[in-house]
Design a protein around this motif. Sequence first.
Motif, PDB file in Angstrom:
ATOM      1  N   VAL A 111       0.846  -1.208   0.000  1.00  0.00           N
ATOM      2  CA  VAL A 111       0.000   0.000   0.000  1.00  0.00           C
ATOM      3  C   VAL A 111       0.878   1.254   0.000  1.00  0.00           C
ATOM      4  CG1 VAL A 111      -1.736   1.296   1.296  1.00  0.00           C
ATOM      5  CG2 VAL A 111      -1.921  -1.189   1.113  1.00  0.00           C
ATOM      6  N   THR A 112       1.902   1.257   0.840  1.00  0.00           N
ATOM      7  CA  THR A 112       2.811   2.405   0.941  1.00  0.00           C
ATOM      8  C   THR A 112       3.506   2.680  -0.387  1.00  0.00           C
ATOM      9  OG1 THR A 112       3.231   1.652   3.190  1.00  0.00           O
ATOM     10  CG2 THR A 112       4.688   3.361   2.340  1.00  0.00           C
ATOM     11  N   VAL A 113       3.936   1.602  -1.057  1.00  0.00           N
ATOM     12  CA  VAL A 113       4.704   1.738  -2.305  1.00  0.00           C
ATOM     13  C   VAL A 113       3.804   2.121  -3.480  1.00  0.00           C
ATOM     14  CG1 VAL A 113       6.096   0.448  -3.981  1.00  0.00           C
ATOM     15  CG2 VAL A 113       6.518   0.155  -1.548  1.00  0.00           C
ATOM     16  N   LEU A 114       2.578   1.592  -3.485  1.00  0.00           N
ATOM     17  CA  LEU A 114       1.710   1.787  -4.662  1.00  0.00           C
ATOM     18  C   LEU A 114       0.901   3.087  -4.641  1.00  0.00           C
ATOM     19  CD1 LEU A 114       0.515  -1.872  -5.170  1.00  0.00           C
ATOM     20  CD2 LEU A 114       1.647  -0.516  -6.896  1.00  0.00           C
ATOM     21  N   LEU A 115       0.496   3.549  -3.461  1.00  0.00           N
ATOM     22  CA  LEU A 115      -0.348   4.760  -3.406  1.00  0.00           C
ATOM     23  C   LEU A 115       0.230   5.953  -4.177  1.00  0.00           C
ATOM     24  CD1 LEU A 115      -1.919   4.820   0.183  1.00  0.00           C
ATOM     25  CD2 LEU A 115      -3.158   4.972  -1.984  1.00  0.00           C
ATOM     26  N   PRO A 116       1.546   6.247  -4.067  1.00  0.00           N
ATOM     27  CA  PRO A 116       2.088   7.393  -4.818  1.00  0.00           C
ATOM     28  C   PRO A 116       1.917   7.254  -6.339  1.00  0.00           C
ATOM     29  CG  PRO A 116       3.628   6.703  -3.122  1.00  0.00           C
ATOM     30  CD  PRO A 116       2.560   5.663  -3.166  1.00  0.00           C
ATOM     31  N   LEU A 117       1.782   6.008  -6.833  1.00  0.00           N
ATOM     32  CA  LEU A 117       1.615   5.806  -8.278  1.00  0.00           C
ATOM     33  C   LEU A 117       0.274   6.357  -8.771  1.00  0.00           C
ATOM     34  CD1 LEU A 117       2.983   2.177  -8.913  1.00  0.00           C
ATOM     35  CD2 LEU A 117       4.205   4.347  -9.049  1.00  0.00           C
ATOM     36  N   LEU A 118      -0.663   6.580  -7.852  1.00  0.00           N
ATOM     37  CA  LEU A 118      -1.971   7.116  -8.245  1.00  0.00           C
ATOM     38  C   LEU A 118      -1.871   8.584  -8.670  1.00  0.00           C
ATOM     39  CD1 LEU A 118      -4.317   5.591  -5.504  1.00  0.00           C
ATOM     40  CD2 LEU A 118      -4.120   4.904  -7.891  1.00  0.00           C
TER      41      LEU A 118
END
Length: 580
Positions: A330-337
Motif C-alpha cells: 500500500v505504501t509503495v503503490l499509493l504514490p503511483l496514483l
Amino acid sequence: MHHSSAAVSGELTKPQTATAPLQPLLDLITNVLSLLLLSSLTVRSFIGRWQILRSKLFSLTTSLSSLSDSPHWSQNPLLHTLLPSLLSNLQRLTSLSDQCSSASFSGGKLLMQSDLDIASSSLSTHISDLDLLLRSGVLHQQNAIVLSLPPPSSDKDDIAFFIKDLFTRLQIGGAEFKKKSLESLLQLLTDNEKNSRIIAKEGNVGYLVTLLDLHHHPLIREHALAAVSLLTSSSVDSRKTVFEEGGLGPLLRLLETGSPPLKTRAAVAIEAITTDPETAWGISAYGGVTILIEAVRSGSNEVQEHIAGAISNIAAVEEIRTNLAEEGAVTVLLPLLISSSTSTQEKTASFISLISSSGEYFRDLIVRERGLQILIRLVQESSNPDTIEHALLSLTQISAMDTVSKVLSSSTTFIIRLSELIKHGNVILQQISSSLLSKLTISDGNKRAVADCLTSLIRLMESPKPAGLQEAATEAVKSLLTVRSNRKELIKDEKSVIRLVQMLDPRNERMGNKELPVMVVTAVLSGGSYAARTRLMSLGADRYLQSLEEMEVSGAKKALQRLAAGNRLKSIFTRAWKDH
C-alpha cells in the motif's frame, strides 16, 4: 564435452557446414561402436563403470539403427554437428578401454574414474539427442521448410511439423542453432497469436523455460524471454503451459536480477500469468511478493505499470492480501496514483479498491498512508472512467470511518464532482456516485450547490439496470430534497415531475419497485408546498397513489394523505369564508 555446451557463455559460433556427406561418417561410427563393444568385454579395471557404459553403447546401437532407417536422416543439419561429436567421444572411449584392458592398470585411478564419468555423461547426452530427433518425426519428412517460416496459408499439420523441428534444433543444436530457432519462434508468435496454442501443445515449453537461466548466453536468454513473454500474453492455454512448466520462478529471478530490458519483459509475462486466479497463488509460493514490491519501488515506469497489474491480480486471492499489506504494498503503490501513466493509475486503483473492501485493518492502513487525500485528488483529476470507478469504490469503503465521512461530506469540490459524474458519467459511475452522495452527511449549502443533478437522478430512477441503480438514485434524491429550495427547483422541472408521476403508474413496468417513486413524492410534499401538490394532482398522481394504496404498497397511504391535505384545508377555508 557435448557440443551443445559450446560457446554458451562466450561468442556465438557458427555450426559446421552441412556439405560433407553423412553416410560415410555414420558407417565409421557404426564400425568404431562394434569394435568398442567387443573390446569392452575384456576390461579388467573399473568393471562396474564399464557395465553401465556397455548398456549405453547397446542403446546407442539401437538409436543409430533407427536413424539409418529414417528416409531423410542425411538431410538434417543437426547431424553435421552431432555425429562428429559422437565419433570423437567413441574414439576417446576406445582409448580408455585399451587402458582398462591391460593386465595391470598403472594410471591415476581418480583421473581414470573422472574420464570415464565424463565420457559416460557425454554418451548419455548423445543418446538423448538422437532419441529426441527420432521421436520428433522430422527425419521422416523432407526438410524443405526447415527454418523458413511456413506461409500464412499453411495448415495446422505443417505448422506443427515446423514447431517440432524448431524445438529439436533448439534442444540439440549449438548456440547458433538455438539463436536461429528462437528467432523463428518469435516470428511465428508475432505473426499469429493462434500459433501460441500449437506451440504450447507441440513444442517443449519446459526446455524454453530452462533457457531463462543466467548461465545461458545473454542473447539466447533474451530471445527465450521474449518468446515466453509472448506465450504468456497470447492465450490462456499457452499461459497455463508456461506456468505448469515452472516458468514463474525464473521470471521472478529475472525481474529481480536481470538487465532493465529483461526486467520489463519479465514484468509483462508475470502480469499475464497472474491474470488467472488459479496461477496467481504461485507468486506467493515462489516467495515473489517481496520481489514484486521491490520492483515497483526501484523499477522503470514500464516495470511499475506491469507489476502494479500483477499485484492487482494477486490481490484477488484473499490469503495473499495480508501478505501484500505486511510487505508494504500500500505504501509503495499509493504514490503511483498521482505520478504515473494512465494505465499504471488504473491498475493501482484496482488494487487499492480490492484492499479497501477487505476489512478495517486495510482501510486504516490506506488512511494512515494519506490514501484519502490521494483518492479524492484522483477522482477530481482523472479522466479514465475505470480509474475513477476504482477510486470511488475505495472511498465508499473507507467512508465507513467517521473521520473519512466528515472529510468527504464537508468537501464542496468533492460533492460537486459527484454531481458531475451523476450527470455525465457512465452508468456504473452514476450508480457509485449516487450511492456515495446519499450516504454522506452533506450541509444544506452543499445540497443547494448540486441541485442541478436532480434531473439526472430522476432519470436514473427509471433504469432497471444495473441492479441497485434505482435504489441508489432514489436515496440520493431523498437526501437532496430535505432542502426547501431543491424541492422548489424540482417542481419547476416539468419533465422530471412528469417522469416521477409516470413511475407511480402501476402499469409502468420499468419501475418494478413502486415504493421508490412513492418515497420521492413523499419527500417532495414534505414542506407542504401548495405548488407541488397542485402540479402532482394535475398530472394524476392522486389516482396512481390511490391504486398503489389499494395494492398495499408501503408509503402510498401517507403520500396520498399529504397530497390531499392541501385540498382539505383549502375547502375548509373556502367554506368558512362563505359562511362568514
